[in-house]
Design an enzyme around this catalytic site. Structure first.
Site, mmCIF file in Angstrom:
data_model
loop_
_atom_site.group_PDB
_atom_site.id
_atom_site.type_symbol
_atom_site.label_atom_id
_atom_site.label_comp_id
_atom_site.label_asym_id
_atom_site.label_seq_id
_atom_site.Cartn_x
_atom_site.Cartn_y
_atom_site.Cartn_z
ATOM 1 N N GLY A 269 0.794 -1.218 0.000
ATOM 2 C CA GLY A 269 0.000 0.000 0.000
ATOM 3 C C GLY A 269 0.825 1.265 0.000
ATOM 4 O O GLY A 269 0.462 2.263 -0.634
ATOM 5 N N THR A 270 1.956 1.253 0.691
ATOM 6 C CA THR A 270 2.802 2.452 0.747
ATOM 7 C C THR A 270 3.314 2.819 -0.634
ATOM 8 O O THR A 270 3.264 3.998 -1.040
ATOM 9 C CB THR A 270 3.974 2.235 1.720
ATOM 10 O OG1 THR A 270 3.461 2.147 3.053
ATOM 11 C CG2 THR A 270 4.971 3.378 1.635
ATOM 12 N N ASN B 232 -7.414 3.878 9.197
ATOM 13 C CA ASN B 232 -6.733 2.712 9.739
ATOM 14 C C ASN B 232 -6.597 2.731 11.255
ATOM 15 O O ASN B 232 -6.256 1.712 11.849
ATOM 16 C CB ASN B 232 -5.341 2.578 9.113
ATOM 17 C CG ASN B 232 -4.532 3.853 9.237
ATOM 18 O OD1 ASN B 232 -4.944 4.903 8.741
ATOM 19 N ND2 ASN B 232 -3.385 3.792 9.891
ATOM 20 N N GLN C 203 -7.210 -0.505 4.268
ATOM 21 C CA GLN C 203 -7.949 -1.113 5.370
ATOM 22 C C GLN C 203 -9.348 -1.561 4.973
ATOM 23 O O GLN C 203 -9.965 -2.373 5.671
ATOM 24 C CB GLN C 203 -8.059 -0.130 6.546
ATOM 25 C CG GLN C 203 -6.800 0.021 7.355
ATOM 26 C CD GLN C 203 -6.421 -1.225 8.128
ATOM 27 O OE1 GLN C 203 -7.221 -2.140 8.304
ATOM 28 N NE2 GLN C 203 -5.186 -1.278 8.595
ATOM 29 N N SER D 248 -3.761 -3.439 -0.537
ATOM 30 C CA SER D 248 -2.617 -4.214 -0.069
ATOM 31 C C SER D 248 -3.063 -5.602 0.341
ATOM 32 O O SER D 248 -4.190 -5.785 0.824
ATOM 33 C CB SER D 248 -1.950 -3.505 1.118
ATOM 34 O OG SER D 248 -0.832 -4.224 1.588
ATOM 35 N N HIS E 144 -1.566 -7.863 2.659
ATOM 36 C CA HIS E 144 -1.370 -8.423 3.994
ATOM 37 C C HIS E 144 -2.397 -7.966 5.014
ATOM 38 O O HIS E 144 -2.421 -8.454 6.146
ATOM 39 C CB HIS E 144 0.056 -8.144 4.496
ATOM 40 C CG HIS E 144 0.275 -6.770 5.043
ATOM 41 N ND1 HIS E 144 0.351 -6.504 6.390
ATOM 42 C CD2 HIS E 144 0.457 -5.588 4.417
ATOM 43 C CE1 HIS E 144 0.571 -5.220 6.572
ATOM 44 N NE2 HIS E 144 0.640 -4.638 5.394
ATOM 45 N N THR F 130 11.114 -7.117 -11.418
ATOM 46 C CA THR F 130 10.526 -8.431 -11.655
ATOM 47 C C THR F 130 9.371 -8.667 -10.699
ATOM 48 O O THR F 130 9.507 -8.505 -9.483
ATOM 49 C CB THR F 130 11.590 -9.532 -11.453
ATOM 50 O OG1 THR F 130 12.671 -9.292 -12.351
ATOM 51 C CG2 THR F 130 11.008 -10.908 -11.713
ATOM 52 N N CYS G 93 2.255 0.769 11.426
ATOM 53 C CA CYS G 93 3.294 1.194 10.483
ATOM 54 C C CYS G 93 4.197 2.262 11.081
ATOM 55 O O CYS G 93 5.297 2.486 10.601
ATOM 56 C CB CYS G 93 2.642 1.725 9.201
ATOM 57 S SG CYS G 93 1.588 0.521 8.366
#
Length: 404
Positions: free
Chosen positions: A81-82, A163, A193, A213, A215, A251, A339
């Site tokens: 996400g960042t 978040n 989120q 994101s 995770h 990659t 984070c």
């Protein structure tokens, strides 16, 4: 005098920090394994092993696009996400700034990936920045977003769900009002989120860019994506081999991308049932804690919130001490965004909501698909005890946490 065997037994640990990260779902592990062990080719290679890897990336893009309601070619895979947020903000400014203007509008409750990025751009003189405050309930008034838009505004960024306190923002209305003031403005939303917790329909949201994101929804760390509406050109932030249609060189992480697609499908399939279940568990925990612990409140309680998230405010307590005490008691929570937990800084979301982090602690509790009713009842008891200890006079004897 040594500890007895019973005293050495740690309490059953209850994980209530799913907003920080989630465990890999078994289905996701299964989806990833072939690309870690057997089909490990480079998706840019022309031979059979490379073509197998390319097919996996393309297939994952198709599946994630179906979940989000967009075209596959509108998705760019990132490291999370960042990076997606940075690509949106910097990519838009660098591509369109000279033509449309260099003014950015963001809300005060954005993730640091957005706020820190725009702050750096402002400090370097690369952009003008307007930060729009939120209300006491953690929601940003779309009218205030629109009022901040100018003729030289190139981008508006408003997250879909916060978040730290879980407040869901009215992104669709804000986007419409912003474009009414400046038809050329682009609108970005950080939905990291929100994925798997509230519906995400890109056609309904009507945003130009959206970050997600893996995770946060039972997928692997190190995998994310940026949606960019077809025709919304961006300047790449990573130069190299020109992967991802030239938007993000490097990659592709085939296994993580395959896992992300699987996770997104999984949480979207389970979302209607899980949203109701988790909201009921969360509400029950909040009721128990508010009744049993003095000086506690729930942040953003009057707002539409993510169903799995509760931000408890404890007046007169230290957030770091509460989190540490709960960790000892076997309840894993955070004091805000994981984070930025390494930085000794007050929650910018609390400050934006008018709370004083020096006088009030915020602890974030976030449930998951495997959180049980028994765990929530036990967590409520331990939280009540921890708050009592945190607020007790220093001369009072230490309390004993309940153990299982």
């Amino acid at each position: 005098m040594g500890l007895s065997g019973d005293e050495l037994i740690a309490p059953h640990r209850i994980y209530l920090d799913h907003a920080a990260t989630t465990p890999l779902a078994p289905e996701v592990v299964e989806a990833m394994l072939p690309f870690l062990v057997e089909h490990w080719g480079n998706p840019s290679s022309p031979h059979g092993r490379g073509r197998n890897a390319r097919s996996a990336v393309d297939g994952a893009r198709d599946r994630l696009a179906t979940v989000l309601g967009c075209m596959p070619r509108e998705l760019t895979f990132t490291s999370g996400g960042t990076e997606a947020d940075n690509l949106a903000v910097r990519g838009v400014l660098q591509r369109w700034g000279a033509e449309r203007g260099r003014h950015l509008v963001v809300s005060a409750i954005e993730h640091e990936a957005v706020l820190t990025t725009v702050a750096q751009l402002g400090e370097r003189g690369e952009a003008g920045v307007t930060v729009v405050p939120c209300e006491a309930d953690g929601c940003v008034d779309p009218e205030r977003i629109a009022a901040a838009v100018r003729d030289d505004t190139v981008l508006v960024s408003l997250m879909l769900a916060n978040n730290e306190v879980g407040a869901v923002q009215d992104v669709h209305v804000a986007a419409g009002l912003a474009r009414a003031r400046n038809p050329r403005v682009l609108v970005h939303s950080d939905a990291v989120q929100a994925l798997g917790k509230v519906p995400i329909d890109l056609a309904a949201l009507d945003v130009d860019l959206l970050s997600v994101s893996a995770h946060k929804c039972y997928g692997p760390k190190g995998s994310g994506a940026l949606y960019a509406r077809w025709g919304t050109h961006l300047t790449a932030q990573l130069d190299g081999g020109g992967q991802e249609r030239g938007r993000r060189s490097g990659t592709e992480n085939v296994a993580a991308i395959a896992g992300f697609a699987c996770a997104a499908e999984l949480v979207e399939r389970e979302r209607p049932e899980q949203a109701v279940r988790q909201a009921a568990l969360r509400d029950g925990l909040e009721t128990a804690v508010l009744e049993g612990a003095p000086h506690t409140r729930v942040a953003a309680r009057s707002a539409v919130r993510l169903p799995n998230l509760s931000a408890l405010l404890v007046d007169g307590a230290s957030a770091d001490s509460l989190v540490a005490a709960l960790d000892v008691a076997g309840v894993e929570v955070s004091s805000g965004s994981a984070c930025s937990s390494g930085a000794a800084q007050p929650s910018h979301v609390m400050v934006a909501m008018g709370e004083d982090p020096r006088a009030t602690a915020l602890i974030r509790l976030s449930l998951g698909r495997d959180t049980s009713a028994d765990e929530m009842r036990e967590a409520a008891e331990r939280i009540i005890t921890a708050v009592g200890v945190a607020l007790a006079p220093r001369s009072a004897p230490a309390a004993t946490f309940p153990r299982r």
